[in-house]
Scaffold this motif. Structure first.
Motif, PDB file in Angstrom:
ATOM      1  N   UNK A  69       0.826  -1.209   0.000  1.00 54.62           N
ATOM      2  CA  UNK A  69       0.000   0.000   0.000  1.00 54.62           C
ATOM      3  C   UNK A  69       0.857   1.255   0.000  1.00 54.62           C
ATOM      4  N   UNK A  70       1.977   1.227   0.688  1.00 50.25           N
ATOM      5  CA  UNK A  70       2.882   2.374   0.690  1.00 50.25           C
ATOM      6  C   UNK A  70       3.409   2.644  -0.719  1.00 50.25           C
ATOM      7  N   UNK A  71       3.670   1.581  -1.476  1.00 49.20           N
ATOM      8  CA  UNK A  71       4.122   1.746  -2.858  1.00 49.20           C
ATOM      9  C   UNK A  71       3.024   2.392  -3.711  1.00 49.20           C
ATOM     10  N   UNK A  72       1.786   2.026  -3.470  1.00 47.53           N
ATOM     11  CA  UNK A  72       0.678   2.636  -4.203  1.00 47.53           C
ATOM     12  C   UNK A  72       0.576   4.129  -3.898  1.00 47.53           C
ATOM     13  N   UNK A  73       0.841   4.483  -2.661  1.00 46.27           N
ATOM     14  CA  UNK A  73       0.829   5.902  -2.300  1.00 46.27           C
ATOM     15  C   UNK A  73       1.926   6.644  -3.040  1.00 46.27           C
ATOM     16  N   UNK A 146      -5.374  10.851  -2.268  1.00 47.99           N
ATOM     17  CA  UNK A 146      -6.097  10.878  -0.997  1.00 47.99           C
ATOM     18  C   UNK A 146      -6.667   9.527  -0.634  1.00 47.99           C
ATOM     19  N   UNK A 147      -7.197   8.822  -1.637  1.00 46.70           N
ATOM     20  CA  UNK A 147      -7.752   7.487  -1.403  1.00 46.70           C
ATOM     21  C   UNK A 147      -6.662   6.518  -0.949  1.00 46.70           C
ATOM     22  N   UNK A 148      -5.521   6.536  -1.641  1.00 47.11           N
ATOM     23  CA  UNK A 148      -4.435   5.602  -1.299  1.00 47.11           C
ATOM     24  C   UNK A 148      -3.857   5.924   0.077  1.00 47.11           C
ATOM     25  N   UNK A 149      -3.784   7.200   0.431  1.00 48.79           N
ATOM     26  CA  UNK A 149      -3.285   7.571   1.753  1.00 48.79           C
ATOM     27  C   UNK A 149      -4.263   7.123   2.842  1.00 48.79           C
ATOM     28  N   UNK A 150      -5.564   7.250   2.570  1.00 46.38           N
ATOM     29  CA  UNK A 150      -6.556   6.779   3.533  1.00 46.38           C
ATOM     30  C   UNK A 150      -6.472   5.261   3.705  1.00 46.38           C
ATOM     31  N   UNK A 151      -6.248   4.563   2.589  1.00 46.10           N
ATOM     32  CA  UNK A 151      -6.098   3.107   2.661  1.00 46.10           C
ATOM     33  C   UNK A 151      -4.852   2.734   3.454  1.00 46.10           C
ATOM     34  N   UNK A 152      -3.784   3.504   3.302  1.00 45.37           N
ATOM     35  CA  UNK A 152      -2.554   3.240   4.049  1.00 45.37           C
ATOM     36  C   UNK A 152      -2.780   3.439   5.543  1.00 45.37           C
ATOM     37  N   UNK A 153      -3.571   4.432   5.899  1.00 44.87           N
ATOM     38  CA  UNK A 153      -3.843   4.715   7.312  1.00 44.87           C
ATOM     39  C   UNK A 153      -4.593   3.558   7.972  1.00 44.87           C
TER      40      UNK A 153
END
Length: 268
Positions: A69-73, A146-153
């Motif tokens: 997920x961090x890579x997606x961000x 924003x979506x990827x950062x929310x998913x990372x959280x």
């Protein structure tokens, strides 16, 4: 002889009688207790809290492995940072507008045909559409970031309020999912007492701003309590309602499980 004199005096003048009262028994508990479940499934990578720790709202307690997920961000952030398409479209629009101005001047002097001016205007319209499309793509990239950062959280477990960590059930390397309560914490600054109040005493309790209570070990003292809430549903078998009392003067932070006896005067 003195006792006998007092007894005779009471017979003649009347003695004050102790006010009848009922005792309500309860146990102190934390006003807020939270079982914290991860919103994502993954392997526990880090544990930042231990049982008994005092934490602040927003503190990181447990994190799951989130490399993918961090890579997606990072990819989404790179797309936001790169505005090459918008820059190219804006440059084409500037060029089209400049050409339109030159042709318009030429037409006014008779040096260019009207159809050339029309074509120049069409070129401006096309360039403006390209700029609009590039801006829309930029907004889409920002939304994706924003979506990827929310998913990372969702791979991080944070304290929802300031308080005390009661339990840590996470294990390094263990797999966690939404059904697992990795951390249990409480707001130990607010203590409440739940009692089952006889329905006939409800009016008396609601009519008093404060009642006196006796706290058992390890506190062993008197304290004032106030009514916080009453469940309006009467239990038919016992003719009682669930009532919650709080301690307006504080002083018992962090102590759950203390026995409490609340004194309710009869008929007042």
């Amino acid at each position: 002889m003195r006792l006998a004199g007092v007894f005779l005096l009471c017979l003649v003048a009347g003695c004050p009688q102790a006010q009848a009262e009922q005792l309500l028994s309860g146990i102190t508990d934390f006003a807020r207790v939270a079982e914290l479940h991860p919103q994502a499934t993954g392997v526990v990578a880090e544990i930042y809290a231990a049982e008994g720790d005092r934490v602040q709202k927003g503190d990181l307690l447990v994190s799951l492995d989130a490399q993918v997920q961090a890579a997606r961000v990072e990819i989404a952030a790179a797309a936001v940072a790169s505005n090459a398409a918008h820059s190219r479209a804006q440059a084409q629009l500037d060029q089209a507008r400049s050409r339109h101005e030159r042709i318009a001047r030429a037409v006014s002097r008779g040096g260019a045909a009207q159809w050339e001016l029309t074509e120049a205007k069409i070129a401006i319209d096309a360039a403006e559409a390209e700029v609009a499309a590039a801006e829309e793509q930029s907004r889409a990239n920002a939304a994706r970031l924003g979506f990827e950062e929310a998913a990372l959280e969702q791979f991080s477990l944070r304290a929802p309020f300031s308080g005390l960590v009661l339990e840590v059930n996470a294990e390094l390397g263990g797999v966690a999912n939404g059904s697992d309560a990795l951390v249990v914490m409480a707001d130990d600054a607010e203590i409440e007492v739940e009692v089952f109040l006889p329905a006939e005493l409800l009016a008396t309790v609601e009519g008093r701003a404060r009642l006196q209570a006796s706290l058992g070990p390890p506190v062993v003292r008197e304290a004032a309590v106030t009514l916080i809430s009453v469940d309006p549903r009467i239990e038919p078998a016992s003719n009682t309602v669930r009532a919650v009392f709080g301690f307006p003067d504080g002083g018992i932070e962090g102590l759950a499980g203390v026995e409490v006896s609340i004194r309710v005067p009869d008929g007042s």
